[in-house]
Scaffold this motif. Structure first.
Motif, short mmCIF file in Angstrom:
data_model
loop_
_atom_site.label_atom_id
_atom_site.label_comp_id
_atom_site.label_asym_id
_atom_site.label_seq_id
_atom_site.Cartn_x
_atom_site.Cartn_y
_atom_site.Cartn_z
N UNK A 71 48.77 2.82 40.14
CA UNK A 71 49.49 3.80 40.96
C UNK A 71 50.98 3.48 41.06
N UNK A 72 51.30 2.18 41.07
CA UNK A 72 52.71 1.77 41.17
C UNK A 72 53.38 1.65 39.82
N UNK A 73 52.61 1.96 38.75
CA UNK A 73 53.12 1.86 37.38
C UNK A 73 53.66 0.46 37.10
N UNK A 74 52.94 -0.52 37.62
CA UNK A 74 53.30 -1.92 37.42
C UNK A 74 52.54 -2.45 36.22
N UNK A 75 53.26 -2.86 35.20
CA UNK A 75 52.64 -3.31 33.95
C UNK A 75 52.16 -4.75 34.10
N UNK A 76 50.88 -4.90 34.40
CA UNK A 76 50.29 -6.23 34.59
C UNK A 76 49.05 -6.33 33.70
N UNK A 77 48.99 -7.39 32.92
CA UNK A 77 47.83 -7.60 32.04
C UNK A 77 46.60 -7.97 32.87
N UNK A 78 45.44 -7.91 32.23
CA UNK A 78 44.20 -8.28 32.90
C UNK A 78 44.24 -9.75 33.33
N UNK A 79 44.81 -10.59 32.48
CA UNK A 79 44.91 -12.02 32.83
C UNK A 79 45.89 -12.23 33.98
N UNK A 80 46.97 -11.45 33.99
CA UNK A 80 47.92 -11.53 35.10
C UNK A 80 47.29 -11.11 36.40
N UNK A 81 46.53 -10.02 36.33
CA UNK A 81 45.84 -9.54 37.54
C UNK A 81 44.81 -10.56 38.02
N UNK A 82 44.16 -11.23 37.08
CA UNK A 82 43.19 -12.27 37.44
C UNK A 82 43.89 -13.42 38.17
N UNK A 83 45.12 -13.72 37.76
CA UNK A 83 45.89 -14.76 38.43
C UNK A 83 46.24 -14.35 39.85
N UNK A 84 46.65 -13.09 40.04
CA UNK A 84 46.93 -12.58 41.38
C UNK A 84 45.69 -12.70 42.26
N UNK A 85 44.57 -12.28 41.69
CA UNK A 85 43.31 -12.29 42.44
C UNK A 85 42.95 -13.71 42.88
N UNK A 86 43.09 -14.66 41.95
CA UNK A 86 42.76 -16.05 42.26
C UNK A 86 43.64 -16.57 43.39
N UNK A 87 44.93 -16.24 43.34
CA UNK A 87 45.86 -16.70 44.38
C UNK A 87 45.51 -16.09 45.73
N UNK A 88 45.21 -14.80 45.75
CA UNK A 88 44.89 -14.14 47.01
C UNK A 88 43.56 -14.66 47.57
N UNK A 89 42.59 -14.90 46.69
CA UNK A 89 41.30 -15.39 47.15
C UNK A 89 41.38 -16.79 47.75
N UNK A 90 42.48 -17.51 47.48
CA UNK A 90 42.68 -18.82 48.10
C UNK A 90 42.86 -18.69 49.62
N UNK A 91 43.16 -17.47 50.07
CA UNK A 91 43.26 -17.21 51.51
C UNK A 91 41.90 -16.92 52.15
N UNK A 92 40.89 -16.71 51.31
CA UNK A 92 39.61 -16.19 51.80
C UNK A 92 38.79 -17.25 52.50
N UNK A 93 37.78 -16.78 53.19
CA UNK A 93 36.84 -17.64 53.90
C UNK A 93 35.47 -17.49 53.24
N UNK A 94 35.09 -18.50 52.44
CA UNK A 94 33.80 -18.44 51.78
C UNK A 94 33.64 -17.29 50.81
N UNK A 95 34.74 -16.92 50.13
CA UNK A 95 34.67 -15.83 49.16
C UNK A 95 34.82 -14.46 49.75
N UNK A 96 35.06 -14.38 51.06
CA UNK A 96 35.27 -13.09 51.72
C UNK A 96 36.70 -13.02 52.24
N UNK A 97 37.37 -11.94 51.89
CA UNK A 97 38.76 -11.74 52.29
C UNK A 97 38.79 -10.75 53.44
#
Length: 274
Positions: free
Chosen positions: A233-259
């Protein structure tokens, strides 16, 4: 009070004697456009002042053009990622070892995932901010990890310097995106997220949509779908591997795999306190 002319004068670069606070003055002067780098004319001015300092008071001339060879030599030594620009963590190599908490941070919290895990630990009240007392605890633990000796006075100076460097709105505490400026630029994935910062209303609608079971949290798969849609939606060119990196970083905030809502809110919203 300093005059306008005094404010425009570059700080003297007595590099062997720099304190963390003086480093801040130097950085803010030469990063004149505030983009997180010293580059182009900013870098030339920095090197001119450096050469002037090295020549000392009796040195010939005032400001001389920097040769291509000098620039090349400097960049070979300090431009670690070879992008033709100097970022704060690279320039911080000038600091004496006992003052260099910036490189200390980079050594022990050098990736975005490690940074997010540290954020979760030190944002003890889950306010979405690191306040001065929390920041002091963070820096204290960081210095202990690095086996650096410090006293309360020095720890207070480091805390105040970090706040001056990164507290962009002057509220005496650091939001997630402010604190993330401590990271090397290439690791600061939150810079990418500036493209789709959400209002609280937009965030609530988005979270409700992806919280399919309505349990107040989203899991890793739901987060992946959310990030994919936001990037499109934001027309942000991010590869699947890049998005996986974002996801991993954000999930570091999670509690037992739940955000939970408040955890994702500090990443995607401009101001989680609103």
């Amino acid at each position: 009070m300093a005059t306008q002319a005094q404010k425009q004068q570059p700080p003297h670069l007595h590099l062997a004697e720099l304190t963390a606070a003086q480093f801040l003055d130097i950085w803010q002067h030469f990063d004149s456009d505030g983009n997180g780098y010293i580059e182009g004319h900013e870098l030339e001015k920095f090197l001119q002042e450096l050469e002037k300092t090295r020549r000392g008071p009796g040195g010939a001339g005032t400001t001389q053009a920097i040769s291509k060879e000098t620039l090349k030599e400097f960049m070979a030594k300090f431009d670690e990622n070879s992008d033709g620009k100097i970022e704060m963590s690279e320039l911080a190599q000038f600091l004496p070892t006992e003052e260099n908490f910036l490189l200390c941070f980079r050594q022990y919290v050098g990736s975005s995932t490690e940074f997010m895990a540290a954020w979760r630990k030190y944002d003890t009240d889950r306010s979405g901010y690191i306040e001065s007392n929390e920041l002091k605890g963070f820096l204290s633990d960081l210095l202990k990890k690095a086996n650096r000796h410090y006293d309360d006075k020095k720890l207070n100076e480091y805390t105040e310097t970090i706040l001056k460097m990164f507290d962009l709105n002057g509220d005496g505490k650091l939001g997630l995106s402010e604190m993330a400026r401590l990271l090397p630029v290439k690791e600061n994935f939150l810079l990418k997220f500036e493209a789709f910062k959400l209002t609280p209303e937009q965030f609530n609608a988005l979270f409700t949509f992806y919280d399919k079971d309505g349990n107040g949290s989203i899991d890793e798969q739901e987060l992946d779908a959310l990030l994919k849609d936001l990037c499109q939606k934001s027309k942000l060119d991010v590869s699947a591997s890049g998005r996986a990196g974002y996801k991993k970083s954000i999930m570091a905030l999670s509690d037992g795999g739940k955000l939970y809502r408040t955890e994702l809110e500090i990443v995607l919203c401009q101001d989680p306190s609103v």
